[in-house]
Design an enzyme around this catalytic site. Structure first.
Site, PDB file in Angstrom:
ATOM      1  N   GLU A 219      11.933  -4.824 -31.281  1.00 22.58           N
ATOM      2  CA  GLU A 219      12.288  -6.253 -31.134  1.00 22.58           C
ATOM      3  C   GLU A 219      13.298  -6.592 -32.222  1.00 22.58           C
ATOM      4  OE1 GLU A 219      11.815  -9.002 -29.056  1.00 22.58           O
ATOM      5  OE2 GLU A 219      13.185  -9.821 -30.539  1.00 22.58           O
TER       6      GLU A 219
ATOM      7  N   TYR B 198       8.721 -12.381 -31.658  1.00 19.74           N
ATOM      8  CA  TYR B 198       7.570 -11.571 -31.245  1.00 19.74           C
ATOM      9  C   TYR B 198       6.783 -12.349 -30.198  1.00 19.74           C
ATOM     10  CZ  TYR B 198       8.543  -8.239 -34.930  1.00 19.74           C
ATOM     11  OH  TYR B 198       9.148  -7.291 -35.693  1.00 19.74           O
ATOM     12  N   GLY B 199       6.540 -11.711 -29.054  1.00 20.44           N
ATOM     13  CA  GLY B 199       5.885 -12.400 -27.942  1.00 20.44           C
ATOM     14  C   GLY B 199       6.891 -12.825 -26.886  1.00 20.44           C
TER      15      GLY B 199
ATOM     16  N   THR C 177      10.589 -14.736 -25.199  1.00 15.45           N
ATOM     17  CA  THR C 177      11.239 -16.032 -24.977  1.00 15.45           C
ATOM     18  C   THR C 177      10.214 -17.113 -24.633  1.00 15.45           C
ATOM     19  OG1 THR C 177      13.236 -14.921 -24.206  1.00 15.45           O
ATOM     20  CG2 THR C 177      12.903 -17.184 -23.452  1.00 15.45           C
ATOM     21  N   CYS C 178       9.312 -16.795 -23.716  1.00 12.55           N
ATOM     22  CA  CYS C 178       8.388 -17.794 -23.179  1.00 12.55           C
ATOM     23  C   CYS C 178       7.612 -18.507 -24.281  1.00 12.55           C
ATOM     24  CB  CYS C 178       7.428 -17.122 -22.201  1.00 12.55           C
ATOM     25  SG  CYS C 178       6.209 -18.253 -21.557  1.00 12.55           S
TER      26      CYS C 178
ATOM     27  N   HIS D 221     -13.591 -34.667  -4.681  1.00 12.79           N
ATOM     28  CA  HIS D 221     -12.957 -35.983  -4.611  1.00 12.79           C
ATOM     29  C   HIS D 221     -13.254 -36.759  -5.886  1.00 12.79           C
ATOM     30  CE1 HIS D 221     -11.916 -39.893  -2.835  1.00 12.79           C
ATOM     31  NE2 HIS D 221     -13.048 -40.343  -3.339  1.00 12.79           N
TER      32      HIS D 221
HETATM   33  C1  FAD Z   1      14.058 -23.707 -21.887  1.00 15.67           C
HETATM   34  C2  FAD Z   1      13.361 -22.736 -20.957  1.00 15.67           C
HETATM   35  C3  FAD Z   1      12.189 -23.118 -20.341  1.00 15.67           C
HETATM   36  C4  FAD Z   1      11.534 -22.221 -19.494  1.00 15.67           C
HETATM   37  N1  FAD Z   1      10.372 -22.630 -18.909  1.00 15.67           N
HETATM   38  C5  FAD Z   1       9.690 -21.753 -18.122  1.00 15.67           C
HETATM   39  C6  FAD Z   1       8.447 -22.124 -17.553  1.00 15.67           C
HETATM   40  O1  FAD Z   1       7.958 -23.243 -17.725  1.00 15.67           O
HETATM   41  N2  FAD Z   1       7.776 -21.200 -16.817  1.00 15.67           N
HETATM   42  C7  FAD Z   1       8.282 -19.949 -16.605  1.00 15.67           C
HETATM   43  O2  FAD Z   1       7.630 -19.130 -15.962  1.00 15.67           O
HETATM   44  N3  FAD Z   1       9.473 -19.573 -17.114  1.00 15.67           N
HETATM   45  C8  FAD Z   1      10.187 -20.450 -17.872  1.00 15.67           C
HETATM   46  N4  FAD Z   1      11.374 -20.061 -18.429  1.00 15.67           N
HETATM   47  C9  FAD Z   1      11.871 -18.694 -18.166  1.00 15.67           C
HETATM   48  C10 FAD Z   1      11.090 -17.665 -18.997  1.00 15.67           C
HETATM   49  O3  FAD Z   1      11.036 -18.067 -20.349  1.00 15.67           O
HETATM   50  C11 FAD Z   1      11.747 -16.292 -18.891  1.00 15.67           C
HETATM   51  O4  FAD Z   1      11.925 -15.981 -17.534  1.00 15.67           O
HETATM   52  C12 FAD Z   1      10.871 -15.207 -19.529  1.00 15.67           C
HETATM   53  O5  FAD Z   1      10.498 -15.570 -20.823  1.00 15.67           O
HETATM   54  C13 FAD Z   1      11.635 -13.883 -19.537  1.00 15.67           C
HETATM   55  O6  FAD Z   1      10.834 -12.901 -20.120  1.00 15.67           O
HETATM   56  P1  FAD Z   1      11.302 -11.398 -20.220  1.00 15.67           P
HETATM   57  O7  FAD Z   1      10.080 -10.599 -20.084  1.00 15.67           O
HETATM   58  O8  FAD Z   1      12.424 -11.125 -19.317  1.00 15.67           O
HETATM   59  O9  FAD Z   1      11.863 -11.201 -21.685  1.00 15.67           O
HETATM   60  P2  FAD Z   1      11.915 -12.141 -22.940  1.00 15.67           P
HETATM   61  O10 FAD Z   1      10.635 -12.840 -23.155  1.00 15.67           O
HETATM   62  O11 FAD Z   1      13.152 -12.939 -22.820  1.00 15.67           O
HETATM   63  O12 FAD Z   1      12.022 -11.098 -24.119  1.00 15.67           O
HETATM   64  C14 FAD Z   1      13.171 -10.396 -24.394  1.00 15.67           C
HETATM   65  C15 FAD Z   1      13.085  -9.956 -25.842  1.00 15.67           C
HETATM   66  O13 FAD Z   1      14.028  -8.921 -26.077  1.00 15.67           O
HETATM   67  C16 FAD Z   1      14.595  -9.083 -27.367  1.00 15.67           C
HETATM   68  N5  FAD Z   1      15.858  -8.324 -27.356  1.00 15.67           N
HETATM   69  C17 FAD Z   1      16.978  -8.604 -26.651  1.00 15.67           C
HETATM   70  N6  FAD Z   1      17.901  -7.631 -26.838  1.00 15.67           N
HETATM   71  C18 FAD Z   1      17.342  -6.709 -27.671  1.00 15.67           C
HETATM   72  C19 FAD Z   1      17.765  -5.481 -28.205  1.00 15.67           C
HETATM   73  N7  FAD Z   1      18.965  -4.971 -27.915  1.00 15.67           N
HETATM   74  N8  FAD Z   1      16.935  -4.810 -29.038  1.00 15.67           N
HETATM   75  C20 FAD Z   1      15.710  -5.302 -29.334  1.00 15.67           C
HETATM   76  N9  FAD Z   1      15.249  -6.459 -28.842  1.00 15.67           N
HETATM   77  C21 FAD Z   1      16.035  -7.157 -28.002  1.00 15.67           C
HETATM   78  C22 FAD Z   1      14.721 -10.592 -27.499  1.00 15.67           C
HETATM   79  O14 FAD Z   1      14.806 -10.978 -28.856  1.00 15.67           O
HETATM   80  C23 FAD Z   1      13.435 -11.066 -26.828  1.00 15.67           C
HETATM   81  O15 FAD Z   1      12.369 -11.210 -27.718  1.00 15.67           O
HETATM   82  C24 FAD Z   1      12.072 -20.933 -19.265  1.00 15.67           C
HETATM   83  C25 FAD Z   1      13.259 -20.548 -19.903  1.00 15.67           C
HETATM   84  C26 FAD Z   1      13.900 -21.443 -20.728  1.00 15.67           C
HETATM   85  C27 FAD Z   1      15.172 -21.004 -21.419  1.00 15.67           C
END
Ligand code: FAD
Length: 442
Positions: free
Chosen positions: A33, A39-40, A42-43, A428
């Site tokens: 990461e 950690y954990g 984007t979500c 209900h």
């Molecule tokens: C504002 C916002 C609100 C949202 N609300 C919702 C919601 O309510 N419900 C929902 O289901 N979805 C929601 N989403 C979408 C959801 O957050 C994403 O679809 C989901 O988190 C994507 O997860 P992922 O498993 O693809 O990877 P991510 O959780 O995005 O993880 C990718 C990780 O890889 C790391 N990384 C990237 N490149 C490298 C590299 N080269 N080397 C090492 N580490 C790297 C990043 O730092 C990150 O931690 C929302 C998105 C946004 C932006």
């Protein structure tokens, strides 16, 4: 060079879930990461959890600054828990570094100024997506220009917020910041709101948002940002208008995170949209290198990333029968006020596909629960295939719709006739009993 059984790049939903599963199966796993604040994934750090915690507090009348503080605490707790879950596993090594491919099966890291190379037979890419930055003239690095990530770190509520983009993120932020008391303007190049939704539902959403006081400018593109004063910028639009704001949110979509992955050193191919190309089991164009979550394109949701994990898990340890092809209906919700939730197709899409349809429609105000909770806004619509009685889709704009939509999804997955939801005994007074009337279609 250090050899692992598996390398996982990115601590996202799919990646962390897979890391735990593989490690429990005695695989030696490297989890990479790049950002300790992620950690954990984007979500939990910058998306679903913090934004929905803010939405919730806004609706409860919590002042913005206090809501931001609570959001930070929630995120910190979850991040720590997610980190510990893997860090304490004897079969997982966490690397804090940006990973980049050196070849199909070698990944390079910078650690304390030194280059380390890791290799594994199985490599999983879960690097997510990042905000698109639109091609605007002016200073996009201004401290008054934000992405969805940086805006929710702003401690002070902007008095005036201009949002470029009328998609899911744009509208959720519009609703949320308006609830906290900001003056909000949404700028969209489209002539209508939510062009992919049922038109009647979209019109209802627009009505409710405008009644809330959100100003929407249609058919206009933001062209230039100019510094107006110490705490204000002005945005000039393609229609000749100018919008002044203390903060500008760039909400013009998110693109797969592939830029620094060194894919040019591999045979991993991209789609024309810049996502990593995968087959039905999420394997890339290199054998045993997989891509999961937002980086592989398509719907960007946490639960899609989790389901991507299920596909790969089933391929590695199961009967290999679960794939993108066999994935069933995917619901989604936009957490505006009240929320809009959707599954399946709209009436227009159904007709274009040649179905003979019937529609069910219910004003939320006609349902007892709406009176109990004192929220009469919204409209529910469902589409039925007249030939088979199967449910083709539902658009639910109203309170509690993010829970309700999952019931419709279940019925659709089970191919139940619409009469099953119509004739069900519900308790209900709850929102789901509205299905008795919504599905009463002749
Ligand atoms: C504002 C916002 C609100 C949202 N609300 C919702 C919601 O309510 N419900 C929902 O289901 N979805 C929601 N989403 C979408 C959801 O957050 C994403 O679809 C989901 O988190 C994507 O997860 P992922 O498993 O693809 O990877 P991510 O959780 O995005 O993880 C990718 C990780 O890889 C790391 N990384 C990237 N490149 C490298 C590299 N080269 N080397 C090492 N580490 C790297 C990043 O730092 C990150 O931690 C929302 C998105 C946004 C932006």
């Amino acid at each position: 060079m250090i050899t692992y059984d598996a390398i996982i790049i990115g601590f996202g939903k799919a990646g962390k879930t897979l890391a735990g599963r593989l490690a429990n199966n005695n695989w030696n796993v490297a989890m990479i990461e790049k950002d300790p604040d992620m950690y954990g994934g984007t979500c939990i750090n910058i998306a679903c959890i913090p934004t929905k915690s803010l939405v919730q507090d806004g609706l409860k009348g919590v002042p913005y600054r206090d809501a931001i503080e609570r959001k930070d605490k929630v995120v910190e707790k979850l991040r720590e828990k997610n980190y510990k879950n893997l860090a304490e596993h004897e079969n997982v090594t966490i690397y804090e570094s940006e990973a980049s491919f050196r070849s199909d099966k070698e990944v390079e890291l910078e650690l304390d100024g030194k280059t380390e190379v890791l290799t594994a037979e199985h490599i999983f890419i879960n690097t997510g997506a990042t905000s698109n930055i639109p091609p605007l003239k002016g200073d996009l690095n201004s401290d008054k220009v934000y992405t969805s990530t940086s805006l929710i770190d702003r401690k002070q509520l902007p008095r005036q917020l201009a949002i470029i983009g009328g998609g899911y993120i744009g509208l959720e932020y519009a609703s949320m910041y308006k609830t906290f008391g900001a003056e909000v303007t949404v700028i969209t190049p489209e002539e209508e709101l939510l062009t992919r939704e049922d038109r009647e539902i979209a019109a209802e959403v627009q009505k409710v948002m405008e009644e809330k006081g959100i100003h929407i400018i249609f058919g206009a593109k933001a062209q230039e940002i100019t510094e107006e004063s110490k705490d204000k910028v002005s945005l000039s639009l393609s229609n000749g208008e100018t919008v002044s704001a203390n903060a500008v949110l760039l909400a013009t979509g998110r693109k797969p995170n592939v830029e620094h992955l060194g894919l040019e050193n591999t045979s991993i191919e991209l789609t024309e949209n810049g996502a990593i190309k995968v087959n039905d089991h999420l394997e890339t164009t290199v054998g045993n290198v997989w891509a999961l979550g937002d980086v592989k394109g398509g719907m960007q949701f946490t639960y899609i990333s989790l389901d991507d994990y299920r596909i790969v898990e089933n391929y590695l340890f199961g009967d290999k029968k679960y794939s993108l092809e066999s994935r069933k209906h995917v619901p989604n919700s936009m957490f505006i006020d009240p929320p809009l939730s959707r599954v399946g197709i709209t009436a227009k899409e159904a007709e274009e596909k040649g179905y003979e349809i019937a529609e069910g429609k219910l004003l939320v105000a006609s349902h007892p629960r709406a009176h109990v909770i004192n929220d009469l806004r919204g409209l529910f619509k469902v589409v039925i295939d007249k030939k088979t009685d199967k449910i083709l889709g539902a658009s639910l704009f109203g309170p509690e719709s993010p829970e309700l939509i999952n019931l419709v999804k279940l019925a659709m997955d089970l191919e139940a006739p619409y009469t099953y939801l119509r004739d069900q005994i519900y308790n209900h007074p709850v929102m789901s009993e509205s299905f008795n009337a919504l599905f009463a279609i002749d």
